[in-house]
Enzyme design. Structure first.
Site, PDB file in Angstrom:
ATOM      1  N   GLU A 361     -14.108   2.044 -18.678  1.00  0.00           N
ATOM      2  CA  GLU A 361     -13.045   1.230 -19.277  1.00  0.00           C
ATOM      3  C   GLU A 361     -13.346  -0.264 -19.217  1.00  0.00           C
ATOM      4  OE1 GLU A 361      -8.988   2.128 -18.465  1.00  0.00           O
ATOM      5  OE2 GLU A 361      -9.199   4.245 -18.967  1.00  0.00           O
ATOM      6  N   HIS A 643      -7.284   2.788 -10.314  1.00  0.00           N
ATOM      7  CA  HIS A 643      -8.131   3.858  -9.782  1.00  0.00           C
ATOM      8  C   HIS A 643      -8.754   3.415  -8.460  1.00  0.00           C
ATOM      9  CE1 HIS A 643      -8.744   6.649 -13.370  1.00  0.00           C
ATOM     10  NE2 HIS A 643      -7.973   5.696 -13.850  1.00  0.00           N
TER      11      HIS A 643
END
Length: 660
Positions: A361, A643
Site C-alpha cells: 500500500e 497494521h
C-alpha cells in the site's frame, strides 16, 4: 538482467509523461482535497464533541463550492493531460530501481564478500508491513492522516530500528535463565526530556552503558567510531557491546568459558553503541509472547574492543535512545518455550541488521519518493512505483478491459544486490481493488559466493491480495497464479544445472498482505490452499489453528490514536495482554453478535493475522536447509498505519557445515 532505473526507455517519453502529469495532477489533487473532509468526518464523527462536529460541517459547507469551482477551471487542462498520459502507460516499465551505492562495511559489495557459504551458516532477516500510504482521502477511511508526513516518519523509524547495533548481555545466574519484561525493559528505557534513563531494578546490575543514540545514517564520523585504530576485527563490520549482568539469586554462577569471558570484558570496556531490547514478559504473566533470546548470529557478531578503552555513548548524534536486547550465555542458554524451535516476541523495534523489507500500500508517488529517500540511509537497493497504470487486459483470463488508476503499492528494499525482477498484475481484481494494479513482485537476490565462485542466491516474492472479505475464490485464484508465476520466474532466472551448478539457492520467501486470516470461518477456503504445504508459516499449526503466541496484525481502526497505544512501547505492552488484544486488535466478524464494537467480552483468540512471511521447504539447493530463528510482531509504526509489521530471521546452513 538490466534493472530499470527510469519509468520509460528514453528521455522523450519521460518528457511527455512529465508534461501530461503536470496537466493532470492539479485535477487529481483537488479531487483528493474535495473528498478528504467527507472521509475523515465518517471515521471520526463518533469521537468528536458536538462543537467539533459542527465546525467540521461548517468547513465542508464553505470549502466544497470553492473546490468544485477550481475543479471546473482545471478540467479542460486535465482532459488534455489525460489524453496524453493514458497512451504513454503502455510504454511504461513496471517498476523503478534505485541504488545509492554504499562503499562502507555495510554496503552490498562488502556484504557479498562477507559470507562464502562456509562456517556455521548465516541468518537473514525479512520484514513485511502494510503502511497504508494511499491518497489522503482514502487513507482517512482507515483513520490515518497526513500521508506525506507519515511516509517520512515511517522511513525514519524503520531505518533507526534496523540500523541499531547489536548488544550482547550475558546473565550469570545459577537458577534464572530469563529476565522479566519489567526488568530488562527498564534496564535502559527511553529517557525523558532531561536525558536521564530510568532506574534499573535491584535484581539486575548494569555494568556498562548500553545507550544508543545513532540516527541510522552512515557518515564518516560513524565509520571512524566503528573502526578504531587498534585494528580489531569484526564480523560484517557491525558494532556490538558486551555487557555482563549478575543475578542476586544465591548460589554459584555456572563456569564461564574463558574465551567468552575475555570477549565480554573487552566488549564492556570498548562498546561504542547499544541496542534496543525487544520487550518480553514475565514467565508467569498472562499472554506472554516474548522471548529474551537473541539470534544465533547475534551471539557471534561481537566487536571486541581494546582493553581499557572507554566508549562514549553520548558522542553519537541521535534523537532516539534504545533499550537493549537481552541474550543468555551460550553455555547456559535455555528457551522459554522448549516446545518451540525458535524464539518469538512482540518487539517495539524493527530487528537489528534487517536485510530485506517488503511493504504494501505504498500507492502515493510522492510518499514513495520520501520513503525511498529515508530508507536509502540503510538499504542500498530499492524498488518502488511498482505496477501498471491505464488500460489493462489479460486476454486469457477476462474479456473486459479495466483501467488502473493506482499502481500495485508494492515496495522492496534490500541490503544485498538484486539480480532479477519480475512483476505480474492479478487479472481478476474486482470492485475497488480493480482500480489498483495489485499483483506480485518477484526478486532474485545474491547474498554471497562460494570459494568455487558459485553465486549464493535467494528468492523473495511480495504480494497484496484481493481485500473484500467475501472474495475468497478470487484470493485462492490469486494464490494459484502466484505459485505459477514464481515457478516461471525461477525457471527463467536459473543459470544452474544439476551437472554444473553455477549458483546455490538458500532461501525462498513469500510475504505480504494476504487479506485473510487463519482463524475466521469465512476464510476456510484460503486456509486450506496448497501454498501452505509447500511453504511453511511459522505462526500456524494447521488450517484454522494458530500457535498460542501468534497475534493479529490488523489493528482496530477506531482505536489507532488512543493514548494507551500512542507509542511503540505502549502498544507493545498492551498487546502482551489478552485484554489489550481484545481492545485494540481487529477480530473476525461475528454474524450473530453484530459488529465488533461493543462485544469485546465475546471475542476469542488473538486477532486477525493477515500479514504473512512464509519460507519454502522445497526447491533449495541440495544439502541446504533454512530454519526459522526468530519471529517478531513489531509495534514501532504505532499511530502510522493500521497494521502490525512482522519480521522473521532465517538461518541457512548446509549439511557440510553441520558435519564440520
Amino acid at each position: 538482467m538490466v534493472l530499470y532505473t527510469t519509468p520509460f526507455a528514453n528521455s522523450c517519453l519521460c518528457a511527455l509523461h512529465t508534461v501530461s502529469w503536470a496537466l493532470l495532477s492539479p485535477f487529481c489533487c483537488l479531487v483528493d482535497r474535495l473528498l478528504t473532509p467527507f472521509t475523515s468526518f465518517h471515521i471520526n464523527k463518533n469521537r468528536r464533541g458536538s462543537d467539533q462536529c459542527f465546525l467540521h460541517l461548517v468547513c465542508i459547507i464553505l470549502f466544497t463550492p470553492i473546490y468544485l469551482a477550481l475543479l471546473l477551471a482545471v478540467l479542460p487542462l486535465a482532459f488534455l493531460g489525460f489524453l496524453l498520459w493514458s497512451p504513454l502507460q503502455s510504454f511504461r516499465r513496471p517498476y523503478t530501481y534505485s541504488r545509492l551505492e554504499d562503499k562502507g562495511p555495510t554496503g552490498g559489495a562488502a556484504l557479498l564478500g562477507e559470507w562464502r557459504g562456509t562456517g556455521s551458516g548465516k541468518s537473514f532477516c525479512f520484514a513485511s508491513a502494510n503502511v497504508c500510504l494511499l491518497p489522503e482521502s482514502l487513507a482517512r477511511l482507515n483513520n490515518v492522516f497526513h500521508v506525506q508526513r507519515r511516509a517520512k516518519e515511517i522511513g525514519k523509524r524503520i531505518r533507526n530500528g534496523a540500523s541499531r547495533p547489536q548488544i550482547k548481555i550475558y546473565i550469570d545466574s545459577p537458577t534464572n535463565t530469563s529476565i522479566s519484561a519489567a526488568s530488562f525493559s527498564s534496564l535502559v528505557s527511553p529517557q525523558g526530556s532531561d536525558g536521564v534513563a530510568r532506574t534499573v531494578p535491584g535484581g539486575i546490575k548494569r555494568t556498562a552503558s548500553v545507550e544508543y543514540k545513532g540516527d541510522g545514517g552512515h557518515s564518516p564520523s560513524d565509520e571512524a567510531v566503528n573502526n578504531p585504530a587498534s585494528g580489531d576485527q569484526t564480523n560484517g563490520g557491525e558494532d556490538a557491546c558486551i555487557v555482563r549482568i549478575s543475578g542476586d539469586e544465591g548460589g554459584r554462577p555456572p563456569e564461564d568459558d574463558p574465551a567468552t569471558d575475555s570477549q565480554a570484558r573487552n566488549g564492556a570496556g570498548g562498546g561504542q553503541k547499544g541496542q534496543t531490547p525487544n520487550h518480553s514478559q514475565r514467565d508467569g504473566d498472562s499472554g506472554s509472547l516474548g522471548s529474551p533470546s537473541a539470534s544465533r548470529e547475534s551471539l557471534v557478531k561481537a566487536r571486541a574492543a581494546v582493553d581499557g578503552s572507554s566508549g562514549d555513548p553520548g558522542a553519537t548524534n541521535s534523537k532516539l535512545l534504545y533499550k537493549t536486547s537481552v541474550v543468555k550465555k551460550a553455555a547456559a542458554r535455555k528457551r522459554r518455550h522448549p516446545d518451540e524451535a525458535f524464539d518469538h516476541e512482540i518487539s517495539a523495534f524493527f530487528p537489528a541488521n534487517l536485510d530485506f523489507l517488503c511493504l504494501q500500500e505504498v500507492f502515493d508517488k510522492q510518499a514513495a519518493a520520501k520513503l525511498k529517500d529515508q530508507l536509502h540511509g540503510y538499504f542500498e537497493y530499492i524498488l518502488y512505483d511498482v505496477g501498471i497504470y491505464g488500460c489493462y487486459q489479460c486476454c486469457h483470463c477476462c474479456e473486459a478491459c479495466s483501467f488502473k488508476f493506482l499502481n500495485s503499492g508494492l515496495f522492496f528494499a534490500s541490503r544485498y544486490p538484486i539480480m532479477d525482477v519480475a512483476y505480474h498484475c492479478y487479472p481478476n481484481g474486482k470492485c475497488e481493488d480493480a482500480l489498483a494494479s495489485k499483483g506480485a513482485l518477484f526478486l532474485k537476490v545474491q547474498v554471497g559466493s562460494t570459494p568455487q565462485d558459485q553465486r549464493i542466491v535467494g528468492y523473495i516474492s511480495c504480494t497484496h491480495l484481493q481485500a473484500p472479505a467475501k472474495d475468497s475464490a478470487i484470493r485462492c485464484k490469486q494464490l494459484h497464479l502466484l505459485q505459477d508465476w514464481l515457478a516461471e520466474f525461477r525457471k527463467s532466472t536459473s543459470s544452474s544445472s544439476t551437472a554444473n551448478p553455477e549458483e546455490l539457492v538458500v532461501f525462498d520467501i513469500i510475504c505480504g498482505d494476504f487479506n485473510f486470516d487463519n482463524c475466521s470461518s469465512d476464510d476456510k477456503l484460503e486456509q486450506q490452499h496448497p501454498l501452505f504445504t509447500r511453504y511453511k508459516d511459522p505462526c500456524r499449526l494447521g488450517p484454522g489453528e494458530e500457535k498460542s503466541w501468534a497475534i493479529g496484525t490488523l489493528l482496530d481502526t477506531y482505536n489507532l490514536h488512543e493514548e494507551e497505544v500512542s507509542t511503540p512501547e505502549n502498544l507493545q505492552k498492551i498487546l502482551e495482554s489478552e485484554e489489550g488484544r481484545r481492545e485494540y486488535l481487529a477480530f473476525p466478524p461475528n454474524k450473530s453478535s453484530g459488529c465488533q464494537k461493543g462485544r469485546k467480552d465475546l471475542l476469542k483468540g488473538n486477532g486477525r493475522r493477515i500479514d504473512y512471511i512464509l519460507h519454502g521447504v522445497e526447491g533449495l539447493s541440495p544439502d541446504w536447509k533454512a530454519e526459522v530463528e526468530e519471529f517478531s510482531f513489531i509495534t514501532q509504526l504505532s499511530g502510522l498505519t493500521d497494521h502490525l509489521p512482522v519480521a522473521m530471521r532465517l538461518m541457512v546452513s548446509s549439511g557440510e557445515e553441520e558435519a564440520a
